[in-house]
Write an enzyme that holds these catalytic residues in place. Structure first.
Site, PDB file in Angstrom:
ATOM      1  N   LYS A  47     107.626 -35.873  -2.875  1.00 46.91           N
ATOM      2  CA  LYS A  47     106.780 -36.988  -2.445  1.00 46.91           C
ATOM      3  C   LYS A  47     106.598 -36.941  -0.928  1.00 46.91           C
ATOM      4  CE  LYS A  47     110.824 -40.049  -2.252  1.00 46.91           C
ATOM      5  NZ  LYS A  47     111.537 -41.134  -2.972  1.00 46.91           N
ATOM      6  N   ARG A 141     114.531 -53.574  -7.377  1.00 45.59           N
ATOM      7  CA  ARG A 141     113.289 -53.163  -6.737  1.00 45.59           C
ATOM      8  C   ARG A 141     112.312 -52.664  -7.782  1.00 45.59           C
ATOM      9  NH1 ARG A 141     113.335 -47.699  -3.084  1.00 45.59           N
ATOM     10  NH2 ARG A 141     113.513 -46.834  -5.158  1.00 45.59           N
ATOM     11  N   TYR A 269     105.106 -45.683  31.725  1.00 41.94           N
ATOM     12  CA  TYR A 269     104.762 -47.093  31.525  1.00 41.94           C
ATOM     13  C   TYR A 269     105.970 -48.003  31.736  1.00 41.94           C
ATOM     14  CZ  TYR A 269     100.354 -45.584  29.422  1.00 41.94           C
ATOM     15  OH  TYR A 269      99.118 -45.037  29.202  1.00 41.94           O
ATOM     16  N   MET A 317     102.159 -42.429  23.936  1.00 38.10           N
ATOM     17  CA  MET A 317     101.462 -42.040  22.703  1.00 38.10           C
ATOM     18  C   MET A 317     101.365 -40.528  22.545  1.00 38.10           C
ATOM     19  SD  MET A 317      97.666 -43.113  21.400  1.00 38.10           S
ATOM     20  CE  MET A 317      97.991 -44.868  21.510  1.00 38.10           C
TER      21      MET A 317
HETATM   22  C1  LIG Z   1     112.723 -40.615  -3.450  1.00 41.24           C
HETATM   23  C2  LIG Z   1     113.340 -40.700  -4.782  1.00 41.24           C
HETATM   24  C3  LIG Z   1     114.257 -39.736  -5.191  1.00 41.24           C
HETATM   25  C4  LIG Z   1     114.779 -38.666  -4.245  1.00 41.24           C
HETATM   26  O1  LIG Z   1     115.724 -39.287  -3.426  1.00 41.24           O
HETATM   27  P1  LIG Z   1     116.538 -38.467  -2.327  1.00 41.24           P
HETATM   28  O2  LIG Z   1     117.615 -39.369  -1.900  1.00 41.24           O
HETATM   29  O3  LIG Z   1     115.550 -38.198  -1.250  1.00 41.24           O
HETATM   30  O4  LIG Z   1     117.009 -37.228  -2.981  1.00 41.24           O
HETATM   31  C5  LIG Z   1     114.758 -39.794  -6.475  1.00 41.24           C
HETATM   32  N1  LIG Z   1     114.377 -40.767  -7.311  1.00 41.24           N
HETATM   33  C6  LIG Z   1     113.505 -41.730  -6.963  1.00 41.24           C
HETATM   34  C7  LIG Z   1     113.137 -42.781  -7.941  1.00 41.24           C
HETATM   35  C8  LIG Z   1     112.966 -41.733  -5.676  1.00 41.24           C
HETATM   36  O5  LIG Z   1     112.114 -42.693  -5.324  1.00 41.24           O
END
Ligand SMILES: *Cc1c(COP(=O)(O)O)cnc(C)c1O
Length: 377
Positions: A47, A141, A269, A317
């Site tokens: 992801k 969650r 800045y 930036m």
């Molecule tokens: C992001 C995610 C993972 C991977 O988690 P890591 O700690 O990065 O290995 C696994 N399962 C779900 C549901 C996630 O959202």
């Protein structure tokens, strides 16, 4: 090739621009390391553009190391994997109700199901879909609350009987796996075991049950089940501190200018830093728009001319100022390593995370598309 530029003692080629070097060999090696510690399959979670390292490249490197599945959040994140010709099983676990489930089924993408609404939407619009039911094992969650689990399992079994979909997996996720002794880990494991019993009692026979992400995979064998979903670990992040993985990212930038600064020179800045003695200041063309956290201003260090030097003044930036020190031999065009695996003494992304009061994940996923990228295997 890229990494040759970074080898200790190697002649320094001038770096024309700020560059992210992705060490795909590190990804493959990390997967081998993790794979050797688990009995089941390893799902490479790619992801967020493969945690900022390049989704398709990271997926391929992980598969080369022994990953057998791929995982993403949304269906949209799954599409590039198929477009790149990857044919492994892919799971997408976070989609709004209006997502294109039919397209997911056409692309043979498995879907996470957190509740009855999703179950019905998928049964309606994606006949034949393969799904993983999601149980909330303590995140508070995502995933079905325990009170709704039994009815979700029964409805899923009913949908299976009607031939609408197939439940191939059950999944959970642990909230505190980075702290191996935390009570939430045992509670989450127990709740998951309970969830599997309820699913079986409802008549479901999923081949996959998976609970562990990177930290639990490495620190808690009781969480292993049939598969681990590993994201951070692919790119060298183990929050549980169990094994040494190899960070896969190095950020370098050339010095675009070097100046002599008399004592009393105020920088950037807000004039948050003033030279107490005469020194030399260097400028690199990366700033918070590239993903360097502004909060690290006045704390961070970089690696230049074989030594650690402090970032001074505010990170802005597009640029960052470094106190090279009086008499520094560094000159325009010399490479600065902002972070890397840490082998030579350069700062790591984990250290940048510390300076910015965040986690390494946020540093590596926050690097912007403006940076030039080079991959090497
Ligand atoms: C992001 C995610 C993972 C991977 O988690 P890591 O700690 O990065 O290995 C696994 N399962 C779900 C549901 C996630 O959202």
């Amino acid at each position: 090739m890229t990494m040759l530029l970074l080898r200790p003692g190697a002649p320094v080629a001038p770096h024309p621009r700020a560059t992210l070097h992705v060490d795909l060999g590190a990804v493959t090696a990390n997967v081998r390391t993790i794979r050797s510690r688990i009995p089941g399959e390893l799902m490479a979670v790619v992801k967020a553009d493969g945690f900022g390292h390049g989704q398709v490249e990271v997926a391929r490197a992980a598969l080369a190391g022994g990953a057998t599945r791929l995982g993403v959040t949304s269906i949209d994140e799954a599409r590039p994997l198929r477009a790149a010709g990857l044919t492994q099983r892919v799971l997408s676990w976070l989609n709004p109700l209006g997502a294109d489930f039919a397209a997911a089924a056409r692309l043979d993408i498995e879907l996470g199901v957190p509740g009855l609404d999703h179950l019905h939407a998928i049964a309606r619009s994606a006949p034949g879909a393969r799904v993983h039911l999601q149980l909330d094992t303590g995140m508070g969650r995502d995933g079905a609350e325990p009170a709704r689990w039994d009815s979700l399992c029964r409805a899923a079994r009913e949908a299976e009987r009607r031939g609408q979909l197939r439940v191939v997996g059950i999944m959970g996720h642990l909230p505190c796996a980075d702290r191996p002794g935390h009570a939430a880990n045992a509670r989450g494991r127990d709740r998951f075991a309970w969830g599997l019993r309820v699913a079986r009692a409802a008549g479901l026979r999923p081949a996959d049950h998976h609970l562990a992400a990177t930290a639990a995979t490495l620190s808690d064998p009781l969480s292993h089940h049939t598969m681990s979903r590993v994201g951070a670990g692919l790119v060298g992040i183990d929050e549980s501190g169990t094994v040494r993985l190899r960070p896969a990212l190095t950020l370098t930038a050339p010095l675009v200018s070097v100046r002599n600064a008399p004592a009393g020179t105020a920088v950037g800045y807000g004039h948050t830093w003033t030279a107490r003695r005469a020194t030399r200041l260097g400028l690199i063309p990366v700033g918070y728009a590239d993903g360097l956290p502004r909060l690290a201003s006045g704390r961070a260090e970089v690696w230049v001319a074989g030594t650690r030097r402090p970032v001074v003044g505010r990170i802005s930036m597009d640029m960052t100022v470094i106190d090279l020190g009086p008499g520094s031999p560094a000159s325009v065009g010399d490479p600065v390593t902002v972070f890397g695996p840490g082998d030579r003494g350069e700062p790591t992304a984990a250290q940048w995370a510390g300076w910015a009061e965040t986690v390494e994940h946020e540093i590596v996923t926050g690097l912007s598309a403006r940076l030039h990228r080079r991959s090497a295997s």
